[in-house]
Design a protein around this motif. Structure first.
Motif, PDB file in Angstrom:
ATOM      1  N   GLY A  10     -17.372  -2.607 -11.225  1.00 27.12           N
ATOM      2  CA  GLY A  10     -16.020  -2.745 -11.737  1.00 27.12           C
ATOM      3  C   GLY A  10     -15.250  -1.446 -11.721  1.00 27.12           C
ATOM      4  O   GLY A  10     -14.022  -1.431 -11.546  1.00 27.12           O
ATOM      5  N   TYR A  11     -15.941  -0.318 -11.873  1.00 27.93           N
ATOM      6  CA  TYR A  11     -15.279   0.983 -11.817  1.00 27.93           C
ATOM      7  C   TYR A  11     -14.831   1.299 -10.393  1.00 27.93           C
ATOM      8  O   TYR A  11     -13.718   1.804 -10.166  1.00 27.93           O
ATOM      9  N   VAL A  12     -15.690   1.014  -9.428  1.00 30.85           N
ATOM     10  CA  VAL A  12     -15.324   1.223  -8.029  1.00 30.85           C
ATOM     11  C   VAL A  12     -14.081   0.402  -7.704  1.00 30.85           C
ATOM     12  O   VAL A  12     -13.127   0.892  -7.087  1.00 30.85           O
ATOM     13  N   LEU A  13     -14.104  -0.868  -8.109  1.00 28.32           N
ATOM     14  CA  LEU A  13     -12.965  -1.753  -7.863  1.00 28.32           C
ATOM     15  C   LEU A  13     -11.705  -1.223  -8.538  1.00 28.32           C
ATOM     16  O   LEU A  13     -10.619  -1.205  -7.938  1.00 28.32           O
ATOM     17  N   ARG A  14     -11.834  -0.805  -9.779  1.00 26.30           N
ATOM     18  CA  ARG A  14     -10.668  -0.276 -10.507  1.00 26.30           C
ATOM     19  C   ARG A  14     -10.071   0.915  -9.771  1.00 26.30           C
ATOM     20  O   ARG A  14      -8.853   1.013  -9.611  1.00 26.30           O
ATOM     21  N   ARG A  15     -10.910   1.829  -9.305  1.00 23.10           N
ATOM     22  CA  ARG A  15     -10.376   3.003  -8.620  1.00 23.10           C
ATOM     23  C   ARG A  15      -9.694   2.608  -7.315  1.00 23.10           C
ATOM     24  O   ARG A  15      -8.637   3.139  -6.966  1.00 23.10           O
ATOM     25  N   LEU A  16     -10.267   1.662  -6.585  1.00 26.93           N
ATOM     26  CA  LEU A  16      -9.649   1.218  -5.336  1.00 26.93           C
ATOM     27  C   LEU A  16      -8.273   0.593  -5.580  1.00 26.93           C
ATOM     28  O   LEU A  16      -7.302   0.886  -4.884  1.00 26.93           O
ATOM     29  N   ILE A  17      -8.198  -0.298  -6.587  1.00 22.17           N
ATOM     30  CA  ILE A  17      -6.929  -0.965  -6.871  1.00 22.17           C
ATOM     31  C   ILE A  17      -5.876   0.044  -7.318  1.00 22.17           C
ATOM     32  O   ILE A  17      -4.721   0.005  -6.875  1.00 22.17           O
ATOM     33  N   ARG A  18      -6.260   0.976  -8.190  1.00 22.92           N
ATOM     34  CA  ARG A  18      -5.299   1.964  -8.676  1.00 22.92           C
ATOM     35  C   ARG A  18      -4.867   2.917  -7.562  1.00 22.92           C
ATOM     36  O   ARG A  18      -3.701   3.315  -7.484  1.00 22.92           O
ATOM     37  N   ARG A  19      -5.797   3.234  -6.691  1.00 20.01           N
ATOM     38  CA  ARG A  19      -5.441   4.114  -5.573  1.00 20.01           C
ATOM     39  C   ARG A  19      -4.519   3.390  -4.591  1.00 20.01           C
ATOM     40  O   ARG A  19      -3.568   3.968  -4.078  1.00 20.01           O
ATOM     41  N   LEU A  20      -4.798   2.114  -4.318  1.00 21.87           N
ATOM     42  CA  LEU A  20      -3.933   1.388  -3.392  1.00 21.87           C
ATOM     43  C   LEU A  20      -2.526   1.251  -3.969  1.00 21.87           C
ATOM     44  O   LEU A  20      -1.531   1.335  -3.244  1.00 21.87           O
ATOM     45  N   TYR A  21      -2.443   1.030  -5.302  1.00 14.91           N
ATOM     46  CA  TYR A  21      -1.111   0.879  -5.876  1.00 14.91           C
ATOM     47  C   TYR A  21      -0.368   2.205  -5.913  1.00 14.91           C
ATOM     48  O   TYR A  21       0.861   2.244  -5.759  1.00 14.91           O
ATOM     49  N   ARG A  22      -1.085   3.302  -6.099  1.00 14.23           N
ATOM     50  CA  ARG A  22      -0.430   4.610  -6.065  1.00 14.23           C
ATOM     51  C   ARG A  22       0.276   4.804  -4.723  1.00 14.23           C
ATOM     52  O   ARG A  22       1.435   5.235  -4.661  1.00 14.23           O
ATOM     53  N   PHE A  23      -0.408   4.418  -3.618  1.00  8.59           N
ATOM     54  CA  PHE A  23       0.209   4.569  -2.299  1.00  8.59           C
ATOM     55  C   PHE A  23       1.235   3.471  -2.025  1.00  8.59           C
ATOM     56  O   PHE A  23       2.203   3.697  -1.292  1.00  8.59           O
ATOM     57  N   ALA A  24       1.046   2.299  -2.608  1.00  5.62           N
ATOM     58  CA  ALA A  24       2.064   1.253  -2.493  1.00  5.62           C
ATOM     59  C   ALA A  24       3.359   1.706  -3.153  1.00  5.62           C
ATOM     60  O   ALA A  24       4.460   1.442  -2.649  1.00  5.62           O
ATOM     61  N   ASP A  25       3.214   2.410  -4.266  1.00  9.57           N
ATOM     62  CA  ASP A  25       4.378   2.941  -4.971  1.00  9.57           C
ATOM     63  C   ASP A  25       5.089   3.990  -4.115  1.00  9.57           C
ATOM     64  O   ASP A  25       6.327   4.026  -4.050  1.00  9.57           O
ATOM     65  N   VAL A  26       4.329   4.818  -3.438  1.00 10.00           N
ATOM     66  CA  VAL A  26       4.907   5.808  -2.523  1.00 10.00           C
ATOM     67  C   VAL A  26       5.709   5.109  -1.423  1.00 10.00           C
ATOM     68  O   VAL A  26       6.771   5.578  -0.999  1.00 10.00           O
ATOM     69  N   LEU A  27       5.205   3.964  -0.954  1.00 10.90           N
ATOM     70  CA  LEU A  27       5.848   3.211   0.125  1.00 10.90           C
ATOM     71  C   LEU A  27       7.038   2.380  -0.356  1.00 10.90           C
ATOM     72  O   LEU A  27       7.783   1.826   0.462  1.00 10.90           O
ATOM     73  N   GLY A  28       7.201   2.287  -1.680  1.00 10.44           N
ATOM     74  CA  GLY A  28       8.279   1.467  -2.211  1.00 10.44           C
ATOM     75  C   GLY A  28       7.974  -0.015  -2.175  1.00 10.44           C
ATOM     76  O   GLY A  28       8.892  -0.861  -2.183  1.00 10.44           O
ATOM     77  N   LEU A  29       6.698  -0.365  -2.152  1.00  7.71           N
ATOM     78  CA  LEU A  29       6.284  -1.768  -2.155  1.00  7.71           C
ATOM     79  C   LEU A  29       6.235  -2.289  -3.585  1.00  7.71           C
ATOM     80  O   LEU A  29       5.812  -1.579  -4.502  1.00  7.71           O
ATOM     81  N   SER A  30       6.649  -3.522  -3.786  1.00  9.07           N
ATOM     82  CA  SER A  30       6.610  -4.135  -5.109  1.00  9.07           C
ATOM     83  C   SER A  30       5.252  -4.772  -5.361  1.00  9.07           C
ATOM     84  O   SER A  30       4.452  -4.963  -4.434  1.00  9.07           O
ATOM     85  N   VAL A  31       5.013  -5.122  -6.619  1.00  5.84           N
ATOM     86  CA  VAL A  31       3.784  -5.830  -6.964  1.00  5.84           C
ATOM     87  C   VAL A  31       3.726  -7.164  -6.220  1.00  5.84           C
ATOM     88  O   VAL A  31       2.668  -7.580  -5.740  1.00  5.84           O
ATOM     89  N   ASP A  32       4.866  -7.832  -6.102  1.00  5.75           N
ATOM     90  CA  ASP A  32       4.914  -9.107  -5.360  1.00  5.75           C
ATOM     91  C   ASP A  32       4.559  -8.907  -3.895  1.00  5.75           C
ATOM     92  O   ASP A  32       3.897  -9.763  -3.287  1.00  5.75           O
ATOM     93  N   ASN A  33       4.985  -7.774  -3.320  1.00  8.42           N
ATOM     94  CA  ASN A  33       4.608  -7.476  -1.928  1.00  8.42           C
ATOM     95  C   ASN A  33       3.092  -7.365  -1.791  1.00  8.42           C
ATOM     96  O   ASN A  33       2.497  -7.901  -0.849  1.00  8.42           O
ATOM     97  N   VAL A  34       2.465  -6.668  -2.743  1.00  6.15           N
ATOM     98  CA  VAL A  34       1.006  -6.498  -2.702  1.00  6.15           C
ATOM     99  C   VAL A  34       0.322  -7.846  -2.846  1.00  6.15           C
ATOM    100  O   VAL A  34      -0.626  -8.162  -2.110  1.00  6.15           O
ATOM    101  N   LYS A  35       0.802  -8.674  -3.775  1.00  8.10           N
ATOM    102  CA  LYS A  35       0.206  -9.994  -3.975  1.00  8.10           C
ATOM    103  C   LYS A  35       0.334 -10.846  -2.716  1.00  8.10           C
ATOM    104  O   LYS A  35      -0.625 -11.503  -2.290  1.00  8.10           O
ATOM    105  N   GLU A  36       1.496 -10.819  -2.104  1.00  4.64           N
ATOM    106  CA  GLU A  36       1.706 -11.618  -0.898  1.00  4.64           C
ATOM    107  C   GLU A  36       0.830 -11.119   0.251  1.00  4.64           C
ATOM    108  O   GLU A  36       0.350 -11.906   1.076  1.00  4.64           O
ATOM    109  N   ALA A  37       0.599  -9.814   0.301  1.00  5.33           N
ATOM    110  CA  ALA A  37      -0.235  -9.247   1.367  1.00  5.33           C
ATOM    111  C   ALA A  37      -1.666  -9.776   1.303  1.00  5.33           C
ATOM    112  O   ALA A  37      -2.342  -9.861   2.335  1.00  5.33           O
ATOM    113  N   THR A  38      -2.114 -10.142   0.102  1.00 12.60           N
ATOM    114  CA  THR A  38      -3.473 -10.685  -0.008  1.00 12.60           C
ATOM    115  C   THR A  38      -3.609 -11.991   0.770  1.00 12.60           C
ATOM    116  O   THR A  38      -4.702 -12.312   1.253  1.00 12.60           O
ATOM    117  N   THR A  39      -2.516 -12.763   0.892  1.00 13.66           N
ATOM    118  CA  THR A  39      -2.613 -14.034   1.618  1.00 13.66           C
ATOM    119  C   THR A  39      -2.943 -13.803   3.088  1.00 13.66           C
ATOM    120  O   THR A  39      -3.563 -14.653   3.731  1.00 13.66           O
TER     121      THR A  39
END
Length: 578
Positions: A290-319
């Protein structure tokens, strides 16, 4: 591979079910280590699979053209040669099989003119591998395309099976590189014009604390990264341009306000890995997987934020990831869990990221100390790894040793120690670890006998010093119950019961009332370990081992600690006094 007589084994879980010393499956060979060391595989001595794996030791490399944290490993094995003649035969066969897989129309049909082969250059203990080079030349690889390197040596860890290997590199650039000197080869590799697409390991030795010894049964172990094979097959020089990544990468690029190639690759990679981990019903937490997963998710969102991607964009990308892997790993059944946990973790991190970034900028605007960096974590919950990464990006120096001293002195040091697990690694199979592994079976059954069959193993971790066993239970054990657990485990040890292995079908294992975890992950043939006589067995579990042959060799068991692991899960730490 099946048409060459290899038995197909299903991919094991990303979370090892029979290797409690490691957080994730990190290589195709990992689930097969007991068979590499001499146990007989129930499907025979020619095995093949495509194993899903996670490695995070190269996380800083993610964003280049060839690295990814989740990957699928194509593997095949020739197992159990017991003489020099037998090993010579499977060594030649291993090279032949690799050649046919990569360079003929029976396999990937790669252009042999773009191939480079490396072999072991030798050392004081093991000679230069001229033999393997000669096999490649017999198959048509020019002598000028074969290079000898000291790094062509593979092992399962600090101790355990090991041996020289022969790697296949492929030119994925648009250049005709021609024959290369060793220096030119290394430069082309560093520039990612060449990529390793396959590795044949000749598992001859076992490394011990005393040095190298010969394995009683020798093996040939092949592994090739599917993503890199696809990259070469599709004529691209980047894994993110293959159809394993391009749907999610393209979607993110189309919706990003800022175009940063490295950030797009990191988000694509970490999102795919997070989805696959979540599909195993692992949730973000402060410990273990769970710690590995937490770090991956937080790291991906940090870079998503840099890219100006919204949370909805990230959710849709999972599809897009579901579409790619649904037919292989049946992700749809876990879709709600995956998206819910992913978004919940991102939303939890949003406030931390926002306030932490503001305070990080304030911190670096003036003079700061190691204590300031540590306070950014303790006061604002800003991950230390993220602070380090930001400082590295800005080329600002810092002293990790001083920060570590702050951590040592802090009351939450024990909670943050699990960060070291993020690097992962292949488990050991030493004698003491084997004893601890068998002891977990006894402990599991003792707990079920005492508290009922609702008690189920939820995880375990073993090293040479102790065992850790997590199990489903809703309350703390009383001191009297802890003592009773110890006594019952030691009673089984003192009886010196036999530990017997049965290779059978999964259906027959169920008829034996064998306990099995993650039952949908098993193939048709399984190994069952039974403690006690067949007519009066104490414990019967589906497992790969390793195990002792009699319980009397385990010594004396003591519960060192009984504590909470998470909601509805208790943890026992135990030691064996041999």
């Amino acid at each position: 591979m099946q048409n060459k007589g290899f038995a197909l084994v299903d991919s094991a879980s990303l979370v090892p079910t029979n290797d409690p010393s490691v957080l994730f499956t990190t290589a195709g060979v990992q689930p097969l280590v007991p068979y590499i060391k001499g146990e007989k595989h129930p499907l025979g001595n020619k095995i093949t699979n495509i194993q899903k794996c996670i490695r995070t030791q190269d996380i800083d490399e993610i964003g280049d053209k060839t690295h990814d944290t989740f990957f699928e490993m194509i593997g095949y094995w020739y197992l159990g040669a017991e003489s020099a003649q037998e090993f010579g035969a499977i060594k030649r066969a291993g090279v032949q099989t690799s050649y046919e897989l990569y360079f003929t129309d029976k396999g990937f049909n790669f252009d042999i003119n773009k191939a480079y082969i490396t072999c072991f250059s030798g050392n004081d203990l093991v000679p230069k591998d001229e033999e393997t080079a000669s096999y490649w030349m017999e198959l048509g690889i020019p002598k000028e395309r074969i290079l000898f390197l000291p790094g062509n040596w593979w092992s399962t860890g600090e101790i355990g099976p090991c041996g020289p290997d022969s790697e296949i590199f492929y030119n994925v650039s648009n250049e005709d590189l021609g024959d290369l000197t060793l220096e030119q080869f290394e430069q082309a590799d560093a520039n990612q014009k060449l990529v390793e697409v396959g590795n044949t390991v000749f598992m001859l030795h076992n490394k011990t604390a005393q040095g190298l010894e010969n394995l009683a049964q020798q093996n040939v172990d092949f592994g090739g990264g599917l993503e890199r094979v696809v990259m070469a097959s599709q004529g691209v020089d980047c894994v993110f341009d293959t159809d394993l990544f391009s749907p999610v990468y393209t979607y993110l690029k189309e919706h990003a306000k800022n175009q940063d190639v490295r950030a797009l690759r990191i988000v694509s990679d970490h999102l795919r890995t997070s989805v696959l981990i979540l599909s195993e019903q692992v949730a973000p937490s402060n410990t273990a997987q769970g710690y590995v997963l937490r770090r991956l998710i937080r790291r991906l969102y940090r870079f998503a934020d840099v890219l100006g991607l919204s949370v909805d964009n990230v959710k849709e990308a999972t599809t897009k990831i579901f579409e790619i892997y649904e037919s292989v790993y049946n992700l749809t059944s876990a879709k709600d869990f995956i998206q819910t946990e992913l978004i919940k973790e991102i939303e939890k991190f949003q406030k931390t990221l926002s306030s932490g970034m503001k305070n990080f900028e304030k911190m670096i605007a003036g003079e700061f100390s190691s204590k300031d960096i540590f306070n950014l974590y303790t006061t604002y919950g800003f991950p230390l790894e993220l602070t380090y990464e930001l400082l590295d990006e800005k080329k600002i120096s810092y002293n990790k040793d001083e920060i570590n001293k702050e951590i040592e002195q802090h009351k939450q040091a024990s909670k943050t120690a699990s960060a070291g697990m993020f690097k992962g690694g292949l488990a050991g199979n030493s004698e003491i670890e084997t004893k601890y592994h068998t002891a977990t079976h006894i402990l599991h059954t003792v707990l079920r006998n005492m508290f009922g069959t609702t008690v189920e193993q939820k995880g375990s971790n073993i090293n040479t010093e102790r065992m850790r066993f997590d199990f489903s239970f809703t309350r703390a054990l009383t001191p009297e119950e802890v003592k009773e657990v110890e006594d019952k485990v030691n009673e089984i040890i003192s009886q010196d019961l036999p530990v017997t292995r049965y290779d059978t079908t999964y259906d027959e294992a169920k008829k034996m009332n064998a306990i099995g975890l993650f039952t949908d992950k098993y193939s048709d043939k399984v190994s069952v370990y039974q403690i006690g006589s067949p007519t009066d067995a104490f414990s019967t579990e589906i497992c790969m081992g390793p195990h002792v042959t009699h319980t009397g060799t385990l010594g004396h068991f003591t519960v060192a600690k009984e504590e909470s692991s998470s909601a509805g899960v208790r943890r026992i730490k135990g030691v064996l006094e041999i």
